[in-house]
Design a protein around this motif. Structure first.
Motif, PDB file in Angstrom:
ATOM      1  N   LEU A 106     -14.629  11.656  14.098  1.00 23.69           N
ATOM      2  CA  LEU A 106     -13.491  11.555  15.140  1.00 23.69           C
ATOM      3  C   LEU A 106     -12.925  13.219  15.127  1.00 23.69           C
ATOM      4  O   LEU A 106     -12.757  13.779  16.164  1.00 23.69           O
ATOM      5  N   ARG A 107     -12.534  13.639  14.095  1.00 25.63           N
ATOM      6  CA  ARG A 107     -12.044  15.133  13.953  1.00 25.63           C
ATOM      7  C   ARG A 107     -12.787  16.414  14.303  1.00 25.63           C
ATOM      8  O   ARG A 107     -12.435  17.113  15.250  1.00 25.63           O
ATOM      9  N   GLU A 108     -14.237  15.827  14.125  1.00 27.43           N
ATOM     10  CA  GLU A 108     -15.393  17.028  14.948  1.00 27.43           C
ATOM     11  C   GLU A 108     -15.240  16.654  16.378  1.00 27.43           C
ATOM     12  O   GLU A 108     -15.650  17.564  17.018  1.00 27.43           O
ATOM     13  N   ASN A 109     -15.373  15.671  16.670  1.00 25.44           N
ATOM     14  CA  ASN A 109     -15.262  15.484  18.311  1.00 25.44           C
ATOM     15  C   ASN A 109     -14.035  15.812  18.604  1.00 25.44           C
ATOM     16  O   ASN A 109     -14.118  16.328  19.968  1.00 25.44           O
ATOM     17  N   TYR A 110     -12.868  15.694  18.343  1.00 22.68           N
ATOM     18  CA  TYR A 110     -11.702  16.190  18.782  1.00 22.68           C
ATOM     19  C   TYR A 110     -11.665  17.774  18.855  1.00 22.68           C
ATOM     20  O   TYR A 110     -11.505  18.098  19.875  1.00 22.68           O
ATOM     21  N   ALA A 111     -12.336  18.330  17.958  1.00 25.16           N
ATOM     22  CA  ALA A 111     -12.431  19.852  17.898  1.00 25.16           C
ATOM     23  C   ALA A 111     -13.538  20.379  18.894  1.00 25.16           C
ATOM     24  O   ALA A 111     -12.973  21.498  19.558  1.00 25.16           O
ATOM     25  N   ALA A 112     -14.545  19.547  19.102  1.00 23.21           N
ATOM     26  CA  ALA A 112     -15.358  19.722  20.301  1.00 23.21           C
ATOM     27  C   ALA A 112     -14.777  19.677  21.487  1.00 23.21           C
ATOM     28  O   ALA A 112     -14.911  20.612  22.500  1.00 23.21           O
ATOM     29  N   LEU A 113     -13.951  18.674  21.688  1.00 21.54           N
ATOM     30  CA  LEU A 113     -13.152  18.225  22.983  1.00 21.54           C
ATOM     31  C   LEU A 113     -12.067  19.512  23.263  1.00 21.54           C
ATOM     32  O   LEU A 113     -12.088  19.962  24.387  1.00 21.54           O
ATOM     33  N   SER A 132     -17.743   9.649  23.024  1.00 24.84           N
ATOM     34  CA  SER A 132     -18.074   9.433  21.489  1.00 24.84           C
ATOM     35  C   SER A 132     -16.780   9.306  20.673  1.00 24.84           C
ATOM     36  O   SER A 132     -16.716   8.698  19.875  1.00 24.84           O
ATOM     37  N   ILE A 133     -15.604   9.914  20.959  1.00 24.42           N
ATOM     38  CA  ILE A 133     -14.216   9.734  20.496  1.00 24.42           C
ATOM     39  C   ILE A 133     -13.736   8.107  20.631  1.00 24.42           C
ATOM     40  O   ILE A 133     -13.477   7.556  19.545  1.00 24.42           O
ATOM     41  N   SER A 134     -14.236   7.772  21.726  1.00 24.74           N
ATOM     42  CA  SER A 134     -13.745   6.251  21.877  1.00 24.74           C
ATOM     43  C   SER A 134     -14.550   5.278  20.908  1.00 24.74           C
ATOM     44  O   SER A 134     -13.959   4.441  20.264  1.00 24.74           O
ATOM     45  N   ASN A 135     -15.923   5.559  20.708  1.00 27.93           N
ATOM     46  CA  ASN A 135     -16.753   5.062  19.693  1.00 27.93           C
ATOM     47  C   ASN A 135     -16.142   4.995  18.404  1.00 27.93           C
ATOM     48  O   ASN A 135     -16.044   4.130  17.520  1.00 27.93           O
ATOM     49  N   ASN A 136     -15.708   6.468  17.959  1.00 23.64           N
ATOM     50  CA  ASN A 136     -15.179   6.510  16.512  1.00 23.64           C
ATOM     51  C   ASN A 136     -13.994   5.655  16.492  1.00 23.64           C
ATOM     52  O   ASN A 136     -13.587   5.137  15.294  1.00 23.64           O
ATOM     53  N   LEU A 137     -13.103   5.442  17.343  1.00 23.65           N
ATOM     54  CA  LEU A 137     -11.893   4.823  17.441  1.00 23.65           C
ATOM     55  C   LEU A 137     -12.085   3.144  17.156  1.00 23.65           C
ATOM     56  O   LEU A 137     -11.520   2.368  16.527  1.00 23.65           O
ATOM     57  N   ASP A 138     -13.003   2.677  17.882  1.00 22.07           N
ATOM     58  CA  ASP A 138     -13.626   1.447  17.789  1.00 22.07           C
ATOM     59  C   ASP A 138     -13.923   1.327  16.401  1.00 22.07           C
ATOM     60  O   ASP A 138     -13.691  -0.091  15.779  1.00 22.07           O
ATOM     61  N   GLU A 139     -14.937   1.962  15.861  1.00 21.49           N
ATOM     62  CA  GLU A 139     -15.482   1.843  14.682  1.00 21.49           C
ATOM     63  C   GLU A 139     -14.275   1.948  13.545  1.00 21.49           C
ATOM     64  O   GLU A 139     -14.186   1.042  12.532  1.00 21.49           O
ATOM     65  N   LEU A 140     -13.273   2.860  13.562  1.00 21.44           N
ATOM     66  CA  LEU A 140     -12.222   2.883  12.613  1.00 21.44           C
ATOM     67  C   LEU A 140     -11.328   1.434  12.764  1.00 21.44           C
ATOM     68  O   LEU A 140     -10.891   1.165  11.857  1.00 21.44           O
TER      69      LEU A 140
END
Length: 200
Positions: A106-113, A132-140
């Motif tokens: 999530l942090r890597e995707n946020y940095a990319a965003l 991708s961020i949405s998937n990260n949040l669902d998994e968390l």
């Protein structure tokens, strides 16, 4: 000789009762400690984290809605400076291995965003990163449910063990009490028989 043996038996029974109560107390304290830790962890590491996930989800959803309604003006995309602070607070909670991996993604995707937003990059790429961020949040979020369930079950097991120990303690104390009464009555009976023999 009989009196000494009875005293030894009485002492043994009293010692057994004392050790039983002490051991039961120690085990109960350990189980209550497990329950307390479970409740604290559910609140501090699960409910609070679920609030972080909910807030992040809303922030990123705002960005998705903005992109859906705006073909241009990417520089006006809603910004939320506290996202960075939330991610730091999230990282400071008690994390499982899976949770750590999902949070790192999530942090890597946020940095990319952030890089794409700063460069006003390709809209499709931004949408892809947001997905991708949405998937990260669902998994968390799924981890929170799973861990919360495990902590609750562990607490229930500890409470069940406490109940069992309390029942066993009562049973053993009753048995010890009966043995003690038997020894006392046996002593009185022996003393009575001696008096009868002396009188005769």
């Amino acid at each position: 000789m009989g009196n000494i043996k009875q005293r030894i038996n009485s002492g043994f029974i009293l010692a057994a009762a004392f050790l039983l109560v002490l051991a039961s107390n120690r085990l109960n304290n350990r189980n209550f400690s497990t329950v307390e830790q479970g409740v604290d962890s559910v609140f501090e590491d699960r409910l609070v984290v679920q609030e972080y996930i909910y807030t992040l989800n809303n922030y990123f959803h705002e960005k998705e809605l903005f992109l859906a309604n705006n073909a241009v003006y990417l520089d006006k995309m809603p910004q939320h400076p506290d996202i960075k602070n939330i991610l730091v607070d999230f990282a400071n909670t008690e994390l499982t291995i899976d949770e750590s991996l999902h949070l790192e993604e999530l942090r890597e995707n946020y940095a990319a965003l952030k890089r794409l937003e700063d460069d006003q990059g390709n809209k499709e790429k931004i949408i892809s990163v947001l997905n991708s961020i949405s998937n990260n949040l669902d998994e968390l979020s799924a981890v929170q449910l799973s861990e919360g369930k495990q902590l609750t079950q562990r607490s229930k097991r500890s409470l069940g063990m406490n109940q069992l120990l309390s029942t066993l303690e009562i049973v053993f104390l009753i048995i010890i009490g009966i043995l003690f009464i038997v020894i006392v009555f046996k002593r009185e009976k022996s003393s009575g028989m001696k008096l009868v023999e002396e009188d005769s």
